[in-house]
Design an enzyme around this catalytic site. Structure first.
Site, short mmCIF file in Angstrom:
data_model
loop_
_atom_site.label_atom_id
_atom_site.label_comp_id
_atom_site.label_asym_id
_atom_site.label_seq_id
_atom_site.Cartn_x
_atom_site.Cartn_y
_atom_site.Cartn_z
N TRP A 18 0.86 -1.18 0.00
CA TRP A 18 0.00 0.00 0.00
C TRP A 18 0.90 1.24 0.00
CZ3 TRP A 18 -5.22 -0.87 -0.14
CH2 TRP A 18 -6.01 0.28 -0.12
N HIS A 48 -1.10 -5.74 5.72
CA HIS A 48 -1.96 -5.67 4.52
C HIS A 48 -1.15 -5.79 3.24
CE1 HIS A 48 -5.29 -4.84 7.18
NE2 HIS A 48 -4.35 -4.24 7.90
N HIS A 52 -4.00 -11.62 2.53
CA HIS A 52 -4.16 -11.43 3.97
C HIS A 52 -5.64 -11.31 4.35
CE1 HIS A 52 -4.53 -7.30 2.46
NE2 HIS A 52 -5.21 -7.04 3.57
N ASP A 54 -8.38 -9.20 6.92
CA ASP A 54 -8.59 -8.01 7.75
C ASP A 54 -9.36 -8.42 8.99
OD1 ASP A 54 -7.60 -6.44 5.69
OD2 ASP A 54 -9.50 -5.44 5.25
N HIS A 58 -8.98 -3.27 12.10
CA HIS A 58 -8.31 -2.54 11.03
C HIS A 58 -9.05 -1.22 10.72
CE1 HIS A 58 -6.13 -1.75 7.37
NE2 HIS A 58 -7.07 -2.16 6.56
N HIS A 159 -15.90 -2.32 3.54
CA HIS A 159 -15.38 -2.92 4.77
C HIS A 159 -16.44 -2.86 5.88
CE1 HIS A 159 -11.34 -2.41 2.94
NE2 HIS A 159 -10.93 -3.31 3.82
N GLU A 171 -8.30 -10.61 1.44
CA GLU A 171 -7.91 -9.73 0.34
C GLU A 171 -6.61 -10.21 -0.31
OE1 GLU A 171 -9.66 -5.45 1.89
OE2 GLU A 171 -7.77 -6.12 2.78
N1 LIG Z 1 -2.34 -0.51 4.47
C1 LIG Z 1 -3.02 0.65 4.35
C2 LIG Z 1 -2.38 1.86 4.56
C3 LIG Z 1 -3.07 3.04 4.46
C4 LIG Z 1 -4.40 3.01 4.14
C5 LIG Z 1 -5.05 1.86 3.92
C6 LIG Z 1 -4.39 0.64 4.02
C7 LIG Z 1 -5.08 -0.64 3.83
O1 LIG Z 1 -4.52 -1.65 4.02
C8 LIG Z 1 -6.50 -0.64 3.41
C9 LIG Z 1 -7.00 -1.86 2.71
N2 LIG Z 1 -8.41 -1.80 2.69
C10 LIG Z 1 -6.65 -3.17 3.32
O2 LIG Z 1 -7.32 -3.58 4.24
O3 LIG Z 1 -5.73 -3.87 2.86
ZN LIG Z 2 -9.20 -4.33 3.71
ZN LIG Z 3 -6.26 -5.51 4.39
#
Ligand SMILES: Nc1ccccc1C(=O)C[C@H](N)C(=O)O
Ligand SMILES: [Zn+2]
Ligand SMILES: [Zn+2]
Length: 208
Positions: A18, A48, A52, A54, A58, A159, A171
């Site tokens: 990310w 993440h 993985h 959630d 989270h 989510h 995910e």
């Molecule tokens: N790692 C992040 C850093 C900043 C903002 C969002 C994420 C996420 O991981 C969101 C994603 N919906 C997730 O569950 O993988």
């Molecule tokens: Zn997620």
């Molecule tokens: Zn995630």
């Protein structure tokens, strides 16, 4: 004999993360020469990354941590359906598919085309999927993208609606090589007591 198919993304240096999040790193922090007996590895990563699950914590400060999730949902019959080519998926899109009597649903969007890079746009789930999937009896949803929401989303409606309907989130599975149909899914989170999620080794087994 059952065939086992890996649907996990390999974790290695350079694996897409990310934007702004902790890069993946594995190193031997204590070599066999140094310790006199063994190589000892050290892992640093955002939870993440790659394939993985959630935990509700989270996206909800009061939400459950990964250790408190329903472990049985990560093992058992799952249906893979193909919804490639859509910019988003809502209840209306899912109506075309038979998902009755299914506890675990894996959606192939094929929207993460270059696995070497973090995607800029993905197929996401719309807010009405939670109630629809819950009505169908779905308890776990898996997607082949890094998020069930749009990448720039702050509200995270998918989510939240999934969580509100008691649907667990998996995910970043890799479904590029998977034909739609019924399989057995195994994707167990690690027993991380405090964590907001966990990397998993996700596999499908053919039922025949
Ligand atoms: N790692 C992040 C850093 C900043 C903002 C969002 C994420 C996420 O991981 C969101 C994603 N919906 C997730 O569950 O993988
Ligand atoms: Zn997620
Ligand atoms: Zn995630």
């Amino acid at each position: 004999m059952t065939t086992m198919i890996d649907i996990s993304r390999p974790l290695q240096t350079g694996v897409p993360t990310w934007p702004g999040d902790t890069p993946f790193s594995y190193e031997v922090s204590w070599t066999k020469e140094q310790s006199g007996s063994v190589n000892v590895g050290k892992l640093t990563m955002s939870i993440h990354t790659g394939t993985h699950v959630d935990a509700p914590f989270h996206f909800d400060n009061e939400g459950r941590k990964v250790m408190d999730l329903d472990m049985e949902l990560y093992i058992g019959p799952a249906r893979v359906i193909d919804l490639s080519g859509k910019s988003s998926i809502g209840a209306e899109d899912l109506k075309a598919y038979d998902i009755d009597g299914i506890t675990r649903l894996l959606i192939r969007t094929n929207s993460w085309s270059n696995p070497q890079e973090f995607p800029t746009e993905i197929t996401y789930l719309r807010g009405d999927v939670g109630p629809y999937l819950a009505e169908k009896g779905i308890r776990l949803i898996g997607v082949d993208v890094p998020s069930v929401d749009p990448l720039d989303s702050k509200e995270l409606s998918a989510h939240h609606t999934l969580h509100a309907n008691d649907i667990h989130i998996l995910e970043g599975i890799n479904l590029a090589h998977i034909a739609p149909g019924d399989y057995e899914l195994i994707a167990l989170p690690l027993p991380l007591v405090e964590a907001d999620g966990s990397p998993v080794r996700a596999i499908l087994r053919s039922l025949k």
